[in-house]
Design a protein around this motif. Structure first.
Motif, PDB file in Angstrom:
ATOM      1  N   GLY A  14       0.798  -1.217   0.000  1.00 56.01           N
ATOM      2  CA  GLY A  14       0.000   0.000   0.000  1.00 56.01           C
ATOM      3  C   GLY A  14       0.829   1.264   0.000  1.00 56.01           C
ATOM      4  O   GLY A  14       0.469   2.253   0.650  1.00 56.01           O
ATOM      5  N   VAL A  15       1.949   1.241  -0.735  1.00 53.60           N
ATOM      6  CA  VAL A  15       2.812   2.420  -0.822  1.00 53.60           C
ATOM      7  C   VAL A  15       2.906   2.861  -2.281  1.00 53.60           C
ATOM      8  O   VAL A  15       2.663   2.073  -3.197  1.00 53.60           O
ATOM      9  CB  VAL A  15       4.227   2.131  -0.273  1.00 53.60           C
ATOM     10  N   PRO A  16       3.271   4.107  -2.535  1.00 52.89           N
ATOM     11  CA  PRO A  16       3.424   4.561  -3.917  1.00 52.89           C
ATOM     12  C   PRO A  16       4.522   3.782  -4.645  1.00 52.89           C
ATOM     13  O   PRO A  16       5.568   3.472  -4.061  1.00 52.89           O
ATOM     14  CB  PRO A  16       3.802   6.043  -3.769  1.00 52.89           C
ATOM     15  N   ARG A  17       4.281   3.474  -5.909  1.00 52.80           N
ATOM     16  CA  ARG A  17       5.261   2.723  -6.703  1.00 52.80           C
ATOM     17  C   ARG A  17       6.643   3.374  -6.705  1.00 52.80           C
ATOM     18  O   ARG A  17       7.655   2.648  -6.610  1.00 52.80           O
ATOM     19  CB  ARG A  17       4.708   2.565  -8.137  1.00 52.80           C
ATOM     20  N   PRO A  18       6.788   4.714  -6.797  1.00 48.87           N
ATOM     21  CA  PRO A  18       8.133   5.306  -6.835  1.00 48.87           C
ATOM     22  C   PRO A  18       8.977   5.028  -5.596  1.00 48.87           C
ATOM     23  O   PRO A  18      10.209   5.176  -5.647  1.00 48.87           O
ATOM     24  CB  PRO A  18       7.859   6.801  -6.987  1.00 48.87           C
TER      25      PRO A  18
END
Length: 218
Positions: free
Chosen positions: A199-203
């Motif tokens: 659940g974290v941003p891909r970058p």
């Protein structure tokens, strides 16, 4: 485990499915049958070296995770932790994580903005009593406990992993069901799977193929 890059596994392949299933998967990965004996021997040695690290390994129940989270909030996370296959642990700010015998595995290290590290050692085949590949990211996310994440580092045998192994373990396929097989180093696919699972941003997620051996993360 038979791997596309001829990496011997750090632990004996343990499947809940019959031997026929393991043979089918191994054949699909196109490696010599002779590597099985080396794999079993390496796995036995790795488990002998890491015996006794199972306690505090992962969060099999909500109650256990709540206790672990309380310990962290009270500042009792250790400064050193060894994470064997199928385990999740963390260290306090300034601490060191050691992932032993990373051959066919992937390690996932979450760097918290507060300075601590939470790590998981994902194995292709389940080690008895430890987490399967499709259980590792939910356990890692639970251990991080919603704390702000600065970065996520994925390291290990990238070419041995299909991104779907994080959502459906090899052991969960039926005897007649085809198991997805990696055709190369799917860095982007693995990064997206880890980002979605945590659940974290891909970058925030980086993926790197690294040589066999122990990994030490500070």
């Amino acid at each position: 485990m038979f791997l596309p890059q001829s990496r011997p596994s750090a632990s004996a392949p343990v499947l809940v499915r019959p031997t026929a299933r393991r043979a089918a998967v191994a054949g699909a990965l196109v490696l010599p049958v002779a590597l099985l004996a080396l794999q079993i021997g390496a796995g036995s040695a790795a488990r002998a070296r890491t015996q006794g690290t199972a306690p505090d390994a992962h969060a099999p129940t909500v109650g256990a995770e709540a206790v672990a989270g309380a310990a962290v909030r009270e500042g009792r996370a250790p400064l050193e932790a060894t994470i064997s296959e199928g385990q999740v642990k963390e260290v306090a700010p300034g601490g060191v994580l050691t992932y032993p015998s990373v051959t066919s595995c992937l390690t996932v290290t979450v760097r918290l903005r507060g300075g601590g590290l939470v790590g998981a050692h994902a194995s292709l085949f389940q080690v008895p009593g430890e987490l399967r590949s499709d259980e590792i990211l939910p356990a890692l996310k639970a251990r991080a406990g919603g704390r702000p994440v600065a970065a996520v580092e994925v390291r290990g045998a990238v070419g041995a992993w299909h991104p779907s192994y994080f959502t459906k373990a090899i052991e969960s396929y039926g005897d007649m069901d085809p198991v997805p097989v990696p055709t190369g180093q799917d860095v982007e696919g693995i990064a997206r799977a880890v980002a979605d699972g945590l659940g974290v941003p891909r970058p925030l997620v980086t993926v790197q193929d690294v040589p066999d051996g122990d990994q030490i993360v500070r």
